[in-house]
Design an enzyme around this catalytic site. Structure first.
Site: not given
Ligand code: PEP
Ligand code: MG
Length: 752
Positions: A365, A472, A508, A607, A630-631, A641, A678
């Site tokens: 965080h 977010r 989101r 994702e 990212n996910d 990750r 994103c």
């Molecule tokens: C992602 O997973 O790419 C994303 C933008 O969400 P977060 O990084 O908040 O999981």
């Molecule tokens: Mg994500």
């Protein structure tokens, strides 16, 4: 009161204190110290080795060994018996040093005639500054009490070193430990550079008088400090913001247990009986804790030792009557901490120019908040909290993931050059602000930004972003110690839209679970939280929570257009269900005569790989799709990750992943479903270019990336880019990165 252990350390300590009080030069003091220790321990040799630099120890004073070898004999940390003590931060004793494993013969010292050997680390809160050794000719086993006594003496030497008692012109090894430059190579938490002065989240304490005048008084001070500590913890436990059964409570319950632990306290009392001041007794225990902590691989046990470490800091704060953290802030403050919670970080606020953490993880965080605040951040900067003192000069290079503490002139110069180059680039980006991100062959890419805090929104204008592609919403929840009210949330969403001044914002819905744990929500332990009860799964199972967010979003829109998307959707039904609930909520709000959004778009994050293969109807129903790279990447490659061992193992430009992105883009295009990307990769030059070449026309990234990405897109021909990628794909390469890099170099494109 128990009797002092072993050597008459309290007498010896008083003699040391007298030496400290006397006028004199550093070397002279060290010589006296070795002679006094040898005398009181009936040892023929006493030597002090101090750290010359990170890797080298230097013999700085000796009673008994050849005086010529002083400042000549050096060994590497880890080498020989002395080096090993420094390396392991543990005492070592033997009857027969010459045949001990690891013994290293140093002829210039003349030590071969001394058979017995006892050495202890000279350390201060886990930082080894040197090694203190006694030796005897006769074969004898030093007793436990003697080891303990020498450790106590070493504590005082460490405190004296911190006070600068041994500094001497030209003698590098005798300089105050916190005067030497220190370079920490960590990893990137958030890009950017910053120069300023250290503010320690948990400051070191310089103890002016490490030796107790009167052990009775010190014992009393420690006892009252413990009473205060225990009552502080009781207060925390009775805080009404604490959930009744939650994890936060468990932490404080563990604190309480430690604060009442007799063993922990009695070890400090032993040190006081031996002659140490209460603060030093606490520090001695803290050193042991930290040494143990470094050796532990078990994460649970490490955490418990961290708790103990935190408690030691609290005790020290009580004993020295120091202010709470962060009371003193100045412009250009760079926060240095072992780790920090998001709320604490936000408390320090915008005045912070940079943050350096010894631990932390890319998804923690604190990192999320630092990103949101656009503060340069380095994480995993080993030992920085021990090396830094409040007010030290520090350079933070978030781009390279490193920090320079007390930098030398040459390092400063190079850093300033880098800053100047960045500033030049910033000017160039500013000039592009009003221009479109359009490639040479006329392909227009929409660049949006990611956000999560109100403080981010000013970047919308300064970066030239065309909207917020990902807001977010969980950040608002993560930073609070209690659940936000409906009106507060609706007001927040409304202010976000106000600040966006008509530019689109994609909210989101809550993506909690996995790494994002709300401090005030009880949570089940999950074996694999990233693949657990999170995102839309949690939302659908907690209809009340989801409804509350829908209501506040609708009310916050106040008749303006509203874009909402759902996180972590793995199958069509989840989207259909969540969408329906939002529509139901709109109907309910309408009945209650709330103002309706002028337009409602309901989208979804892609994702999970499964969603890319959902039925056609899914693509028809979704108003838009945003690839959460990212996910998506972590599930595509089955690589966590947040796990440093695997997180960078698979390249985003890996042909398999790019093919996958291309397929998603084609499927969306077939149904005219707008698609964007994103994840963090959208803000990286080569990645952004490759995504555009794969057909994506909208990218959402951190605001600082918009300038560089726009500059690059405007420089290239996208069909050429696609050709380069296609050739690399056809050649069987695993990643298109080398080919893309070579090509960009050859055309002189600004891609770094
Ligand atoms: C992602 O997973 O790419 C994303 C933008 O969400 P977060 O990084 O908040 O999981
Ligand atoms: Mg994500």
């Amino acid at each position: 009161m128990p009797t002092p252990k072993g050597v008459k350390s309290h007498v010896l300590l008083k003699r040391l204190r007298d030496i400290l009080a006397e006028q004199g030069e550093g070397q002279e003091r060290l010589n006296k110290i070795t002679s006094v220790i040898a005398d009181s321990m009936a040892a023929e040799v006493c030597s002090i080795y101090l750290r010359r630099d990170e890797r080298t120890l230097e013999l700085c004073a000796t009673e008994g060994l050849n005086p010529e070898s002083v400042h000549q004999t050096r060994l590497r940390v880890g080498q020989g018996l002395v080096g090993r003590i420094a390396d392991r931060a543990r005492p070592f004793r033997t009857k027969n040093a010459l045949s001990a494993k690891g013994f290293r013969f140093m002829p210039e010292t003349g030590e071969e005639v001394y058979s017995s050997f006892l050495g202890v680390p000279v350390q201060r809160v886990g930082e080894v500054l040197g090694v203190l050794v006694v030796q005897n000719k006769a074969e004898r086993q030093y007793t436990d009490d003697e080891v303990y006594g020498l450790e106590v003496v070493a504590m005082v030497i460490a405190e004296m070193a911190e006070l600068g008692a041994f500094t001497a012109e030209g003698q590098k090894a005798m300089a105050m430990p916190h005067q030497r430059p220190f370079h920490a190579k960590g990893i990137v938490g958030q890009e950017g550079v910053a120069e300023g002065h250290v503010l320690l989240h948990e400051p070191h304490i310089v103890i002016a008088n490490p030796v107790a005048d009167d052990p009775e008084v010190e014992m009393y001070r420690l006892a009252t400090a413990f009473i205060e500590l225990q009552s502080e913890i009781d207060d925390m436990l009775s805080d009404e913001n604490l959930s009744a059964t939650g994890e936060d409570r468990a932490v404080f319950e563990a604190y309480k247990m430690f604060a009442h632990d007799k063993g922990w306290r009695s070890r400090m009392e032993d040190s006081i009986v031996s002659g140490l001041a209460a603060e030093v007794a606490v520090e001695k225990e803290q050193s042991n804790t930290r040494t143990r902590m470094e050796r532990l691989t078990d994460l649970y046990l490490r955490e418990r030792l961290h708790d103990l470490d935190d408690l030691s800091n609290r005790l020290l704060r009580i004993l020295t009557g120091r202010e709470q953290n962060g009371a003193e802030m100045w412009e250009g403050t760079i926060l240095v901490a072992r780790n920090i919670g998001p709320a604490d970080l936000l408390d320090y606020g915008r005045k912070l120019k940079g943050v350096v953490l010894e631990e932390g993880s890319v998804g923690s965080h604190a990192v999320i908040v630092a990103r949101a605040l656009a503060i340069p951040l380095v994480i995993h900067a080993a030992r920085i909290t021990r090396k830094a003192l409040n007010g030290d000069e520090i350079l933070v290079d978030g781009d390279a993931g490193e920090a320079h503490l007390r930098p030398e002139e040459s390092v400063k110069l190079a850093f300033h050059e880098k800053v100047a180059m960045r500033e030049e680039a910033q000017e160039e980006y500013a000039a592009l602000r009003g221009l479109p991100a359009e490639s040479k062959d006329g392909v227009r890419i929409k660049l949006e930004m990611n956000a999560g805090l109100m403080n981010n929104l000013p970047s919308l204008e300064s970066s030239g972003a065309e909207g917020v592609g990902l807001f977010r919403t969980e950040l608002q929840f993560l930073l609070r110690s209690n659940f936000p009210s409906r009106s507060w949330l609706a007001d927040t969403y409304s202010s976000v839209l106000d600040s966006a001044e008509g530019l689109p914002v994609t909210f989101r819905t809550l993506d909690i679970g996995s790494d994002k744990v709300l401090p005030y929500m009880t949570r089940e332990e999950e074996p694999n939280p990233a693949m657990g009860w999170r995102g839309i799964r949690l939302g659908l199972d907690r209809p009340g929570l989801m409804r509350m967010q829908f209501q506040t979003l609708i009310r916050g829109a106040k008749g303006r257009p509203l874009k909402v998307m759902f996180p972590m959707v793995a199958q069509f039904d989840e989207f259909r269900e969540a969408r329906q609930r939002l529509l139901d909520e709109v109907a309910r709000e309408k009945k209650q005569r709330h103002l309706m959004p002028s337009k409602l778009e309901i989208g979804v994050m892609l994702e999970t790989p499964s969603l890319a293969f959902a039925p056609d109807q899914f693509f028809e129903l979704a108003d838009f799709i945003s690839i959460g790279g990212n996910d998506l990447k972590q599930f595509f490659f089955a690589a966590d990750r947040e796990n440093e061992h695997v997180r960078r193992r698979y390249d985003t430009l890996n042909v398999s992943f790019l093919n996958f992105i291309e397929q998603i883009s084609e499927r969306c295009n077939k149904f005219d479903t707008p698609v964007s990307f994103c994840g963090e990769d959208a803000g990286r030059s080569l990645e952004a270019l490759a995504f555009a070449a794969m057909g994506l026309r909208t990218l959402s990234m951190r605001p600082a990336s918009i300038g560089p990405i726009k500059r690059l897109i405007r420089f290239v021909d996208l069909s050429e880019t696609k050709k380069v990628i296609d050739e690399a794909r056809a050649s069987g390469s695993q990643s298109v990165r080398p080919a893309l890099e070579t090509w960009l170099e050859s055309i002189g494109a600004p891609h770094r």
